[in-house]
Design a protein around this motif. Structure first.
Motif, PDB file in Angstrom:
ATOM      1  N   UNK A 148      66.445  35.878  32.783  1.00 48.50           N
ATOM      2  CA  UNK A 148      65.089  35.617  32.978  1.00 48.50           C
ATOM      3  C   UNK A 148      64.707  36.367  34.221  1.00 48.50           C
ATOM      4  N   UNK A 149      63.728  36.942  34.396  1.00 49.74           N
ATOM      5  CA  UNK A 149      63.125  37.629  35.425  1.00 49.74           C
ATOM      6  C   UNK A 149      61.686  37.871  35.441  1.00 49.74           C
ATOM      7  N   UNK A 150      61.204  38.420  36.650  1.00 49.64           N
ATOM      8  CA  UNK A 150      59.867  38.755  36.712  1.00 49.64           C
ATOM      9  C   UNK A 150      59.314  40.050  35.732  1.00 49.64           C
ATOM     10  N   UNK A 151      60.248  40.727  35.507  1.00 50.01           N
ATOM     11  CA  UNK A 151      59.863  41.946  34.739  1.00 50.01           C
ATOM     12  C   UNK A 151      60.595  42.322  33.480  1.00 50.01           C
ATOM     13  N   UNK A 154      65.290  44.821  29.444  1.00 50.93           N
ATOM     14  CA  UNK A 154      66.187  44.295  28.371  1.00 50.93           C
ATOM     15  C   UNK A 154      65.542  43.035  27.934  1.00 50.93           C
ATOM     16  N   UNK A 155      66.197  42.318  26.930  1.00 50.74           N
ATOM     17  CA  UNK A 155      65.697  40.990  26.255  1.00 50.74           C
ATOM     18  C   UNK A 155      66.105  39.964  27.128  1.00 50.74           C
ATOM     19  N   UNK A 156      65.055  39.712  28.006  1.00 49.38           N
ATOM     20  CA  UNK A 156      65.314  38.401  29.130  1.00 49.38           C
ATOM     21  C   UNK A 156      63.867  37.644  28.605  1.00 49.38           C
ATOM     22  N   UNK A 157      63.906  36.415  29.249  1.00 49.34           N
ATOM     23  CA  UNK A 157      62.498  35.674  29.372  1.00 49.34           C
ATOM     24  C   UNK A 157      61.963  36.073  30.605  1.00 49.34           C
ATOM     25  N   UNK A 158      60.501  36.260  30.519  1.00 51.68           N
ATOM     26  CA  UNK A 158      59.639  36.584  31.552  1.00 51.68           C
ATOM     27  C   UNK A 158      59.451  35.366  32.261  1.00 51.68           C
ATOM     28  N   UNK A 159      59.405  35.324  33.627  1.00 53.36           N
ATOM     29  CA  UNK A 159      59.135  34.231  34.311  1.00 53.36           C
ATOM     30  C   UNK A 159      58.006  35.005  35.516  1.00 53.36           C
ATOM     31  N   UNK A 160      56.948  34.102  35.528  1.00 50.77           N
ATOM     32  CA  UNK A 160      55.872  34.891  36.548  1.00 50.77           C
ATOM     33  C   UNK A 160      56.073  34.177  38.226  1.00 50.77           C
ATOM     34  N   UNK A 161      57.162  34.872  38.501  1.00 54.08           N
ATOM     35  CA  UNK A 161      57.575  34.562  40.025  1.00 54.08           C
ATOM     36  C   UNK A 161      58.862  35.602  40.154  1.00 54.08           C
ATOM     37  N   UNK A 162      58.836  36.193  41.497  1.00 52.22           N
ATOM     38  CA  UNK A 162      59.967  36.881  41.814  1.00 52.22           C
ATOM     39  C   UNK A 162      61.193  36.539  42.031  1.00 52.22           C
ATOM     40  N   UNK A 163      61.868  35.981  40.744  1.00 56.56           N
ATOM     41  CA  UNK A 163      63.168  35.387  40.730  1.00 56.56           C
ATOM     42  C   UNK A 163      64.009  35.941  39.328  1.00 56.56           C
ATOM     43  N   UNK A 164      65.177  36.094  39.621  1.00 60.87           N
ATOM     44  CA  UNK A 164      66.007  36.613  38.416  1.00 60.87           C
ATOM     45  C   UNK A 164      67.037  35.686  38.074  1.00 60.87           C
ATOM     46  N   UNK A 226      77.673  28.354  34.758  1.00 58.89           N
ATOM     47  CA  UNK A 226      76.941  28.148  35.763  1.00 58.89           C
ATOM     48  C   UNK A 226      75.706  28.937  35.767  1.00 58.89           C
ATOM     49  N   UNK A 227      74.721  28.753  36.603  1.00 62.64           N
ATOM     50  CA  UNK A 227      73.462  29.620  36.730  1.00 62.64           C
ATOM     51  C   UNK A 227      73.225  30.009  37.980  1.00 62.64           C
ATOM     52  N   UNK A 228      72.927  31.223  38.211  1.00 62.01           N
ATOM     53  CA  UNK A 228      72.729  31.531  39.697  1.00 62.01           C
ATOM     54  C   UNK A 228      71.068  32.176  39.586  1.00 62.01           C
ATOM     55  N   UNK A 229      70.605  31.945  40.647  1.00 62.26           N
ATOM     56  CA  UNK A 229      69.046  32.168  40.641  1.00 62.26           C
ATOM     57  C   UNK A 229      68.980  33.147  41.947  1.00 62.26           C
ATOM     58  N   UNK A 230      68.516  34.442  41.901  1.00 60.30           N
ATOM     59  CA  UNK A 230      68.172  35.308  43.045  1.00 60.30           C
ATOM     60  C   UNK A 230      66.751  35.397  43.352  1.00 60.30           C
ATOM     61  N   UNK A 231      66.388  35.065  44.398  1.00 56.78           N
ATOM     62  CA  UNK A 231      65.130  34.678  44.930  1.00 56.78           C
ATOM     63  C   UNK A 231      64.648  35.301  45.979  1.00 56.78           C
ATOM     64  N   UNK A 232      63.331  35.301  46.063  1.00 58.58           N
ATOM     65  CA  UNK A 232      62.591  36.018  47.056  1.00 58.58           C
ATOM     66  C   UNK A 232      62.580  34.994  48.289  1.00 58.58           C
TER      67      UNK A 232
END
Length: 232
Positions: A148-151, A154-164, A226-232
């Protein structure tokens, strides 16, 4: 700086059909030290009894991600969406100006185990929306797979925030690394297994917040997810 969030210290709600652990303050559980991290607002680890679930209820101005670990979760919402979420799939529901939904264990015999994640959106008043994708479990083995990510990259879920958001499946003695750009932060959530995060040991249910670090190094000592969030 690394701050561990020990799973045993989370909030805990137990009902006859639900066993839920709250990483951050949620509902009747409040901890002033854990009301969120960056744009992350909720990470609930839920186990729902067979045939039971959350009846129709409203949300607004939140990005809600559902990540199923075991079993199957049935979803219905006021947009007319109906789906079943299984391991290896991620669902994003943008509550925006308002949406109502229900979530039930799809099985009448087996429990469902999931993580529900709430992220504050980049702005209020977005149009409600829904997206769901399946990701190859093999593609998560031994590496961090962006899911998932803001843009769209590739084939990812779109999230309306600056987070991957990345997911990984690691075997004992496997190590993965993720670079953090200056000013970025990370949150690591251990869904199962045992890992070290930059040398700090974490077990299933534990998490770690990272700030002012140039990278995240994850080394497994047991089969881990595990999940890793890369955040602003």
């Amino acid at each position: 700086m690394i701050t561990a969030r020990v799973g045993a210290g989370r909030g805990h709600t137990v009902l006859d059909w639900l066993d839920s652990h709250h990483t951050f303050s949620f509902d009747q559980y409040y901890d002033p030290e854990w009301v969120g991290f960056r744009s992350l607002r909720v990470i609930n680890e839920d186990r729902v009894a067979p045939g039971k679930g959350f009846g129709t209820h409203p949300h607004r101005d939140m990005e809600i991600l559902t990540y199923v670990l075991e079993g199957a979760l049935e979803h219905k919402d006021s947009l007319g969406t109906g789906s079943i979420i299984r391991p290896g799939e991620l669902q994003r529901m943008s509550a925006g100006t308002g949406i109502a939904h229900s979530e039930f264990n799809h099985s009448k015999t087996e429990p469902v185990h999931l993580l529900q994640i709430w992220i504050r959106p980049e702005k209020k008043g977005l149009a409600p929306g829904y997206e769901q994708r399946a990701f190859s479990r093999e593609a998560m083995r031994g590496k961090l797979l962006r899911i998932a990510g803001p843009a769209k990259r590739g084939d990812v879920i779109t999230v309306h925030q600056d987070v991957n958001l990345y997911a990984a499946l690691l075997e004992p003695d496997e190590t993965v690394r993720h670079g953090l750009a200056p000013g970025r932060h990370a949150w690591v959530q251990v869904a199962r297994g045992a890992v070290t995060v930059n040398g700090k040991p974490l077990a299933a249910g534990d998490a770690a917040a990272l700030s002012d670090e140039s990278r995240v190094e994850l080394a497994a000592s047991a089969p881990s997810e595990l999940l890793l969030f890369d955040l602003a």
